[in-house]
Design a protein around this motif. Structure first.
Motif, PDB file in Angstrom:
ATOM      1  N   ASN B 384      22.246 -19.493  23.215  1.00 38.85           N
ATOM      2  CA  ASN B 384      21.919 -19.441  24.650  1.00 38.85           C
ATOM      3  C   ASN B 384      21.731 -18.051  25.247  1.00 38.85           C
ATOM      4  O   ASN B 384      20.722 -17.781  25.877  1.00 38.85           O
ATOM      5  N   ARG B 385      22.664 -17.135  25.016  1.00 39.42           N
ATOM      6  CA  ARG B 385      22.576 -15.858  25.738  1.00 39.42           C
ATOM      7  C   ARG B 385      21.481 -14.936  25.223  1.00 39.42           C
ATOM      8  O   ARG B 385      21.190 -13.913  25.849  1.00 39.42           O
ATOM      9  N   THR B 386      20.938 -15.255  24.039  1.00 38.28           N
ATOM     10  CA  THR B 386      19.871 -14.393  23.528  1.00 38.28           C
ATOM     11  C   THR B 386      18.515 -15.087  23.542  1.00 38.28           C
ATOM     12  O   THR B 386      17.522 -14.493  23.105  1.00 38.28           O
ATOM     13  N   ALA B 387      18.451 -16.298  24.052  1.00 38.59           N
ATOM     14  CA  ALA B 387      17.184 -17.036  24.013  1.00 38.59           C
ATOM     15  C   ALA B 387      16.130 -16.362  24.891  1.00 38.59           C
ATOM     16  O   ALA B 387      16.443 -15.817  25.950  1.00 38.59           O
ATOM     17  N   SER B 388      14.896 -16.412  24.432  1.00 37.14           N
ATOM     18  CA  SER B 388      13.811 -15.837  25.218  1.00 37.14           C
ATOM     19  C   SER B 388      12.614 -16.781  25.352  1.00 37.14           C
ATOM     20  O   SER B 388      11.671 -16.471  26.057  1.00 37.14           O
ATOM     21  N   SER B 389      12.664 -17.923  24.686  1.00 36.70           N
ATOM     22  CA  SER B 389      11.518 -18.848  24.740  1.00 36.70           C
ATOM     23  C   SER B 389      11.995 -20.265  24.456  1.00 36.70           C
ATOM     24  O   SER B 389      12.876 -20.486  23.621  1.00 36.70           O
ATOM     25  N   ILE B 390      11.371 -21.220  25.121  1.00 35.33           N
ATOM     26  CA  ILE B 390      11.676 -22.624  24.862  1.00 35.33           C
ATOM     27  C   ILE B 390      11.350 -22.978  23.417  1.00 35.33           C
ATOM     28  O   ILE B 390      11.973 -23.883  22.828  1.00 35.33           O
ATOM     29  N   GLU B 391      10.413 -22.242  22.817  1.00 37.37           N
ATOM     30  CA  GLU B 391      10.041 -22.555  21.430  1.00 37.37           C
ATOM     31  C   GLU B 391      11.223 -22.375  20.475  1.00 37.37           C
ATOM     32  O   GLU B 391      11.299 -23.039  19.442  1.00 37.37           O
ATOM     33  N   GLN B 392      12.133 -21.482  20.817  1.00 40.50           N
ATOM     34  CA  GLN B 392      13.313 -21.317  19.958  1.00 40.50           C
ATOM     35  C   GLN B 392      14.150 -22.593  19.922  1.00 40.50           C
ATOM     36  O   GLN B 392      14.682 -22.965  18.877  1.00 40.50           O
ATOM     37  N   ALA B 393      14.271 -23.251  21.066  1.00 36.36           N
ATOM     38  CA  ALA B 393      15.026 -24.506  21.098  1.00 36.36           C
ATOM     39  C   ALA B 393      14.271 -25.603  20.361  1.00 36.36           C
ATOM     40  O   ALA B 393      14.863 -26.397  19.619  1.00 36.36           O
ATOM     41  N   VAL B 394      12.962 -25.642  20.555  1.00 37.37           N
ATOM     42  CA  VAL B 394      12.138 -26.626  19.844  1.00 37.37           C
ATOM     43  C   VAL B 394      12.272 -26.414  18.328  1.00 37.37           C
ATOM     44  O   VAL B 394      12.463 -27.370  17.564  1.00 37.37           O
ATOM     45  N   ASP B 395      12.212 -25.154  17.921  1.00 35.87           N
ATOM     46  CA  ASP B 395      12.305 -24.856  16.490  1.00 35.87           C
ATOM     47  C   ASP B 395      13.656 -25.266  15.909  1.00 35.87           C
ATOM     48  O   ASP B 395      13.734 -25.741  14.778  1.00 35.87           O
ATOM     49  N   ILE B 396      14.713 -25.040  16.684  1.00 33.15           N
ATOM     50  CA  ILE B 396      16.043 -25.446  16.211  1.00 33.15           C
ATOM     51  C   ILE B 396      16.073 -26.954  15.959  1.00 33.15           C
ATOM     52  O   ILE B 396      16.546 -27.423  14.923  1.00 33.15           O
ATOM     53  N   ALA B 397      15.543 -27.705  16.923  1.00 31.51           N
ATOM     54  CA  ALA B 397      15.546 -29.162  16.758  1.00 31.51           C
ATOM     55  C   ALA B 397      14.675 -29.568  15.572  1.00 31.51           C
ATOM     56  O   ALA B 397      15.090 -30.370  14.721  1.00 31.51           O
ATOM     57  N   ALA B 398      13.486 -29.001  15.497  1.00 27.38           N
ATOM     58  CA  ALA B 398      12.559 -29.395  14.437  1.00 27.38           C
ATOM     59  C   ALA B 398      13.084 -28.992  13.067  1.00 27.38           C
ATOM     60  O   ALA B 398      12.823 -29.666  12.066  1.00 27.38           O
ATOM     61  N   GLY B 399      13.837 -27.932  13.017  1.00 26.11           N
ATOM     62  CA  GLY B 399      14.285 -27.413  11.724  1.00 26.11           C
ATOM     63  C   GLY B 399      15.657 -27.868  11.299  1.00 26.11           C
ATOM     64  O   GLY B 399      16.120 -27.529  10.212  1.00 26.11           O
ATOM     65  N   THR B 400      16.325 -28.633  12.152  1.00 27.22           N
ATOM     66  CA  THR B 400      17.681 -29.055  11.828  1.00 27.22           C
ATOM     67  C   THR B 400      17.648 -30.463  11.252  1.00 27.22           C
ATOM     68  O   THR B 400      17.378 -31.420  11.947  1.00 27.22           O
ATOM     69  N   SER B 401      17.919 -30.560   9.991  1.00 30.22           N
ATOM     70  CA  SER B 401      17.934 -31.890   9.379  1.00 30.22           C
ATOM     71  C   SER B 401      19.309 -32.512   9.564  1.00 30.22           C
ATOM     72  O   SER B 401      20.280 -31.829   9.877  1.00 30.22           O
ATOM     73  N   ALA B 402      19.366 -33.772   9.396  1.00 36.64           N
ATOM     74  CA  ALA B 402      20.662 -34.455   9.436  1.00 36.64           C
ATOM     75  C   ALA B 402      21.467 -34.035   8.215  1.00 36.64           C
ATOM     76  O   ALA B 402      20.909 -33.684   7.191  1.00 36.64           O
ATOM     77  N   GLY B 403      22.787 -34.073   8.321  1.00 34.98           N
ATOM     78  CA  GLY B 403      23.580 -33.834   7.125  1.00 34.98           C
ATOM     79  C   GLY B 403      24.475 -32.638   7.253  1.00 34.98           C
ATOM     80  O   GLY B 403      24.627 -32.098   8.293  1.00 34.98           O
TER      81      GLY B 403
END
Lengths: 403, 403
Positions: B384-403
């Motif tokens: 959160n405190r270093t975020a600079s773009s919504i794409e970072q949050a999108v990337d986290i979701a897209a790149g986080t697999s279950a498990g």
């Protein structure tokens, strides 16, 4: 005598006679109105029999500043008396005791402190107050910690914040401290000699960003119940005693605003003292005393605040999270430094000045002091978000010459 | 019928007949109580003659959760109806219209939205809402900007903040979202299968610092009048319409808390949708739709908020200081990402879960979804405190697999 009207001295005496905590049945009361008439009536009521005395402060429904008069809420008397009671409870002996408050008259009846002097005047006369840093650090550590989410029930804090919503007096601060000095405003007041420095304030975009951020915190961050106007004119002192008065600007805001007010007013005396004291050695030594006092205020405050946190924190996350206390203290220091800078700048170019500098009669010396205060103030504002030690603020003051 | 008591259906019909804005003299009203009885009575009142209908929502003086009952202030009905009126005014058509509020009965009489579906349910069924991002970004941009110091008179804002002091409902958030998930608490509720992940939350000092900072802002930062509980269960939708309901948690807090709630609930459906949709292509495509929606919500919100700022800012310093708007928007994004993370974590290990994940019947698949939500949530909190773009949050979701 129930509807609001400005009291006569005779009425004041009648009301005072009801304060049986101070005056016995054999009291022979006399009154002297000692207010300046701009904001409040202040009656000094004395019992010729016992020698005991009290102060009765009645809010007037207007403010007179620089000849102009504008309406001002009487509710400030309620806020002031309620804040005094909380501060007296949290920092016993460091605020005047309130004997009674008469809401319908906007009248606070309180301890007489006329054996004290106003600290600004005391400092201008070269006075030393060896217990001041100890006392005032207790006052701010106790009043700020124990009215915050760290030190009081978090639901009661919300209700208390609601009782101290103070729009009219906050607006004075928002305009005069955080806006006018950085633009062309009829409220500004400075001497033509420093027009170049005033213009530089208006044109400094880096400075404006910092002030906008500090202004935003003043508007939104309900951290603790502030005094709200903690300059050296709101502090009565003797060498042994410190009493904080006049919290009519009290509201829930950022803690650093109170601490910064102390720093700013010590530093403005510092700028003025260069010239009040003619002997170089004595001047230099007194200026060191002022800087030491500022350093001591912070260091003692920080130690006491951390002690409260370690022993009395009501917030589980705050109490148990490694690094959070350090993070919080650093932000408090940064805010304090930023607000100190804002408070110095406004006292040079804004509506309301300080006698420490303004009463220097030699215009060239006065100008030097004003320029020094602006130089220190703007440097503190620019430092604020990256500050990590009180020594950085001390160094800025020590290293900033007039001119 | 003036003292508070839970209404009977007959009483509800009598009160409804007074709403002449909806029901004419020839109305033949029927009532159906459709609440779940845990927090509120909800009467659906229909005129058999005209076919028109309204909703009457009456607060109950207790909350029932997981079989337990505890007292809960009726004042939440006042807060909810006042918040609805403000939101309806600032975002016309995006909240139900309030026809009347009866304080003594804690009763709000409002527009019937039963032609809409609860968005959480709609998403779980794979529904698409092509206007949702446009609508909800207008709702948050308008309600947040125009209740803040940027968009409304700063003195009136203070009084409005006072009217929305909401200690009891804020405490629910403070405890259940910002405290319990990070410690051993009776309020927590998670399946034994993820004990290791729950323990990791309790032992992660880096995470605790971020949560403590976000908690502090929730406690102190009175930025705007929040909805306060803006999850997909508080939003009614059709493909053409969006209506935000249930603002009983409304209070003056950090704007990012509302925006983060939207992100979190889209992302929890994303974690659940991996499993609801059996066909790989369709699942993948729906998940992309959810991430695009999150991205669109932020980008549209940001554009609209900046437009309001450029055209309607009441704060001179905010309007004229170079760089301040960018600084502010970046902090809003950072807060939104942090709060999104907190809201995901609490829905997996805390008291109150979401059907998007909990109603997955296969325990192994459910566990995978829970672990994925925790992984995304904690990553967002740490970003959160270093975020600079919504794409970072999108990337986290897209790149986080279950498990």
């Amino acid at each position: 005598m129930s509807a609001y009207h400005p009291l006569s001295e005779q009425e004041a005496i009648e009301l005072a006679s009801e304060i049986t905590e101070v005056f016995g049945p054999e009291a022979r009361l006399t009154s002297r109105e000692i207010g300046d008439g701009n904001l409040n009536l202040v009656f000094h009521i004395r019992d010729e029999h016992s020698g005991r005395s009290i102060i009765m402060k009645q809010a007037l429904p207007y403010a007179k500043v620089v000849g102009e008069s504008w309406p001002l809420t009487l509710d400030r008397a309620r806020i002031e008396s309620d804040a005094l009671r909380i501060q007296y409870k949290l920092a016993p002996g460091l605020a005047p005791k309130v004997y009674d408050f008469k809401s319908e008259l906007a009248l606070t009846i309180m301890e007489d402190l006329s054996d004290h002097v106003i600290m600004r005047k005391g400092l201008m006369e070269g006075g030393r107050y060896p217990h001041f840093a100890e006392h005032i650090s207790t006052f701010i550590a106790n009043t700020l910690f124990f009215t915050s989410d760290l030190g009081m029930n978090q639901q009661e804090k919300k209700l208390q914040a609601g009782a101290f919503i103070n729009p009219e007096l906050c607006k004075i601060t928002e305009d005069l401290i955080f806006d006018d000095p950085y633009t062309v405003s009829d409220n500004n007041d400075y001497e033509p000699a420093i027009e170049d420095a005033a213009r530089a304030l208006r044109e400094d975009a880096e400075l404006h960003l910092e002030v906008a951020l500090l202004r935003e915190k003043f508007l939104t961050q309900g951290q603790a119940l502030l005094h709200g106007d903690l300059h050296t004119g709101s502090i009565f002192v003797t060498p042994e005693s410190t009493k904080v008065i006049d919290p009519e600007f009290a509201y829930y805001g950022p803690m650093g605003f109170d601490i910064g007010a102390l720093f700013a007013n010590l530093l403005m005396n510092y700028c003025g003292q260069a010239y009040w004291i003619k002997e170089d050695d004595a001047r230099s030594e007194y200026r060191s005393y002022l800087l030491s006092t500022m350093r001591d205020v912070w260091n003692l405050f920080e130690a006491k605040f951390r002690t409260h946190w370690d022993s009395s924190c009501v917030d589980r996350m705050a109490a148990s999270t490694p690094g959070y206390q350090d993070h919080y203290m650093r932000r408090l220091l940064q805010d304090s430094i930023g607000y100190a800078g804002c408070k110095m700048v406004r006292r040079i170019v804004g509506l309301s000045h300080v006698a420490d500098i303004n009463s220097i009669s030699d215009s060239a010396i006065r100008e030097q002091a004003q320029r020094q205060a602006l130089a220190i103030g703007t440097a503190l504002i620019k430092l604020n978000r990256t500050a990590s030690s009180i020594e950085q603020a001390v160094d800025i003051a020590a290293g900033t010459s007039a001119g």
